[in-house]
Design a protein around this motif. Structure first.
Motif, mmCIF file in Angstrom:
data_model
loop_
_atom_site.group_PDB
_atom_site.id
_atom_site.type_symbol
_atom_site.label_atom_id
_atom_site.label_comp_id
_atom_site.label_asym_id
_atom_site.label_seq_id
_atom_site.Cartn_x
_atom_site.Cartn_y
_atom_site.Cartn_z
ATOM 1 N N ILE A 1 0.833 -1.204 0.000
ATOM 2 C CA ILE A 1 0.000 0.000 0.000
ATOM 3 C C ILE A 1 0.866 1.252 0.000
ATOM 4 O O ILE A 1 0.597 2.218 -0.730
ATOM 5 N N ALA A 2 1.918 1.245 0.823
ATOM 6 C CA ALA A 2 2.815 2.406 0.894
ATOM 7 C C ALA A 2 3.436 2.690 -0.475
ATOM 8 O O ALA A 2 3.467 3.845 -0.926
ATOM 9 N N ASN A 3 3.921 1.661 -1.143
ATOM 10 C CA ASN A 3 4.529 1.843 -2.465
ATOM 11 C C ASN A 3 3.504 2.275 -3.507
ATOM 12 O O ASN A 3 3.782 3.132 -4.352
ATOM 13 N N LYS A 4 2.315 1.701 -3.447
ATOM 14 C CA LYS A 4 1.260 2.041 -4.398
ATOM 15 C C LYS A 4 0.906 3.525 -4.289
ATOM 16 O O LYS A 4 0.783 4.229 -5.298
ATOM 17 N N MET A 5 0.754 4.015 -3.055
ATOM 18 C CA MET A 5 0.386 5.422 -2.851
ATOM 19 C C MET A 5 1.503 6.362 -3.308
ATOM 20 O O MET A 5 1.248 7.413 -3.892
ATOM 21 N N ARG A 6 2.746 5.977 -3.036
ATOM 22 C CA ARG A 6 3.875 6.812 -3.477
ATOM 23 C C ARG A 6 3.931 6.865 -5.004
ATOM 24 O O ARG A 6 4.153 7.932 -5.587
ATOM 25 N N ASP A 7 3.745 5.719 -5.643
ATOM 26 C CA ASP A 7 3.800 5.668 -7.103
ATOM 27 C C ASP A 7 2.717 6.546 -7.733
ATOM 28 O O ASP A 7 2.880 7.031 -8.856
ATOM 29 N N GLN A 8 1.618 6.748 -7.016
ATOM 30 C CA GLN A 8 0.542 7.590 -7.529
ATOM 31 C C GLN A 8 0.750 9.072 -7.206
ATOM 32 O O GLN A 8 -0.084 9.901 -7.546
ATOM 33 N N GLY A 9 1.863 9.373 -6.521
ATOM 34 C CA GLY A 9 2.193 10.762 -6.237
ATOM 35 C C GLY A 9 1.621 11.319 -4.955
ATOM 36 O O GLY A 9 1.687 12.536 -4.706
#
Length: 282
Positions: free
Chosen positions: A158-166
């Motif tokens: 989840i942390a990586n997904k949110m970062r990838d979305q900016g």
């Protein structure tokens, strides 16, 4: 569901329907649960219904969450995934206040609504096995179901997904008793909670005494597991006594209670929404 033709909403029809409904409830069930639309906030409060769902949000600064890339793959949820998703939901939400059972027809509807932009509904795969699912909208996590042995990996996902979305902040609206919170709250976070006592998911206990009697075996087992000493006290008009592992529940109409509060607040205490000291007229 209760609905009335607009032509009859200001007539005696509504009173007839309510009287019929309450007669049926009181004769057939000790606990009734409802879903009140926003426009109906306050309406059912006068009839003993109390809101039992808190609308909480836990927010995390993504810079504080781990940057480990997990070995998970996300895939858009499909009908073929729903049986696994249902199992994960039951495991993850069994202790979350306000969560209710969902049959497969409801899961079908939920998937349809997500496809209509309610949220992004994804399953999480590990070695081709469905180990979790998430429903997101923007930077908000609306729902998470997961296997117990994959908690940390799903936090990282989840942390990586949110970062990838900016995004810089991620918000979780999944309930403070959700198993994912055990891992998440080890990191810096902020919590905001709104309690809706007069709307939302509402519940009513027709007879607190009969309801407590019905769940007595579960209460008794919890007391035994807690290794509590023997006790006896009166709460409103009910005497609770615990002696050598046995729980007694009796009506007490003579002696003065040790604890009192407004009778209609039993519902909040029974469902674990509030401790007794926070109840009205405690």
């Amino acid at each position: 569901m209760m609905a009335i033709d607009p032509r009859f909403q200001n007539t005696s029809v509504i009173e007839i329907i309510k009287q019929t409904m309450f007669t049926h409830i009181d004769n057939n069930s000790h606990l009734s649960i409802g879903f009140a639309r926003k426009v109906m906030d306050n309406y059912w409060y006068q009839y003993g219904f109390r809101g039992f769902t808190n609308f909480g949000k836990i927010s995390f600064d993504l810079s504080k969450l781990p940057k480990i890339k997990p070995a998970l793959v996300a895939k858009k949820a499909e009908k073929s995934h729903l049986q696994n998703v249902s199992t994960l939901f039951n495991v993850s939400y069994k202790n979350v206040l306000g969560s209710l059972c969902r049959d497969m027809a409801l899961w079908d509807y939920y998937l349809l609504q997500c496809n209509k932009n309610l949220g992004v509904f994804e399953v999480l795969l590990k070695d081709e096995d469905v180990v979790g699912y998430i429903v997101t909208k923007g930077n908000t996590i609306l729902e998470v179901g997961l296997r117990d042995d994959c908690v940390r990996e799903i936090v990282n996902f989840i942390a990586n997904k949110m970062r990838d979305q900016g995004h810089k902040i991620v918000d979780f609206e999944i309930g403070q008793n959700h198993p994912l919170m055990i891992a998440l709250t080890k990191y810096e976070h902020s919590i905001s909670t709104r309690f809706a006592w007069k709307g939302g998911h509402i519940a009513r206990v027709s007879s607190p005494f009969k309801f407590i009697q019905r769940v007595r075996p579960r209460l008794e087992q919890r007391l035994r597991d807690s290794n509590l000493k023997n006790f006896s006290f009166i709460c409103n008009k009910i005497r609770f006594s615990f002696d050598e592992g046995n729980l007694g529940i009796e009506e007490e109409l003579v002696q003065i209670p040790n604890v009192t509060f407004k009778e209609t607040e039993w519902c909040l205490l029974i469902l674990g929404v509030l401790e007794s000291k926070y109840l009205l007229e405690f």
